[in-house]
Write an enzyme that holds these catalytic residues in place. Structure first.
Site, short mmCIF file in Angstrom:
data_model
loop_
_atom_site.label_atom_id
_atom_site.label_comp_id
_atom_site.label_asym_id
_atom_site.label_seq_id
_atom_site.Cartn_x
_atom_site.Cartn_y
_atom_site.Cartn_z
N GLY A 46 0.83 -1.20 0.00
CA GLY A 46 0.00 0.00 0.00
C GLY A 46 0.86 1.24 0.00
CD GLN A 51 3.60 5.70 2.57
OE1 GLN A 51 2.61 5.15 2.12
NE2 GLN A 51 4.61 5.02 3.09
CB CYS A 93 5.63 2.11 7.47
SG CYS A 93 5.16 3.60 6.57
CG LEU A 94 6.86 0.89 1.41
CD1 LEU A 94 6.17 1.18 0.08
CD2 LEU A 94 7.98 -0.12 1.22
CG HIS A 135 -0.09 1.21 7.34
ND1 HIS A 135 0.88 0.74 8.20
CD2 HIS A 135 0.56 2.06 6.49
CE1 HIS A 135 2.05 1.29 7.88
NE2 HIS A 135 1.89 2.08 6.84
CD GLU A 136 -0.81 2.51 2.88
OE1 GLU A 136 -0.31 3.65 2.86
OE2 GLU A 136 -0.11 1.49 3.07
CG HIS A 139 0.82 6.80 5.60
ND1 HIS A 139 1.98 7.25 6.15
CD2 HIS A 139 1.02 5.47 5.35
CE1 HIS A 139 2.86 6.24 6.25
NE2 HIS A 139 2.29 5.15 5.76
#
Ligand code: NI
Length: 170
Positions: A46, A51, A93-94, A135-136, A139
């Site tokens: 995702g 991000q 997380c990226l 999670h997204e 963000h």
């Protein structure tokens, strides 16, 4: 399509509350395509627009990375309208490299939003898909997995990152 740079903690854009998308135009479609390519390239399951440095309420998710036929889910201005259950699981997380954190989240969610063509959609999700959506959406509200652990652990992580960066620059 192009692979975009993924912003990393503690970049300011990751802390901001993103603004709603107001116009679904060509440049938004390009951003969506680039985000999908960036997610697959990473690889991740995702990605949220902040991000890649764009403070807009837009996410892409694909929890079936191994399935070539799976289609990424694109959600514009997503909103959680219903939740059920509570479950703990490890997450990464990226934007927060080298970090796995156990996060408690709803087991099932209903998410409303627009698809990439501006059509209203309502998605019921459970398992990894439900977790990725939450999670997204975090963000979009400037919330990282690091915000879900104690201050002490967060400070430890910050120090580890500073050390890694100074090594990389040396
Ligand atoms: Ni993330």
């Amino acid at each position: 399509m192009s692979v975009l740079e993924i912003k990393k903690y503690p970049d300011d854009v990751l802390k901001k509350k993103a603004l709603p998308v107001e116009k679904i135009d060509k440049s938004l479609q390009k951003l969506i395509d680039d985000m999908i390519e960036t997610m697959y390239d990473a690889p991740g399951i995702g990605l949220a627009a902040p991000q890649v440095g764009v403070s807009l309420r837009l996410i892409v998710v694909d929890v079936n990375l191994d399935d070539e036929d799976s289609e990424p889910v694109v959600l514009i201005n997503p909103e959680i309208t219903d939740t059920d259950g509570l479950i703990e699981s490890e997450e990464g997380c990226l934007s927060v490299p080298e970090c796995q954190i156990t996060v408690k989240r709803a087991e099932k969610v209903t998410v409303k939003g627009l698809d990439r063509d501006g059509r209203e959609v309502s998605i019921e999700a459970d398992g990894l898909f439900a977790r990725a959506l939450q999670h997204e959406i975090d963000h979009l509200n400037g919330v990282l997995i690091l915000d879900r652990i104690s201050q002490l652990k967060r400070d430890l992580y910050r120090r580890k990152m500073v050390k890694m960066r100074s090594k990389a620059e040396a």
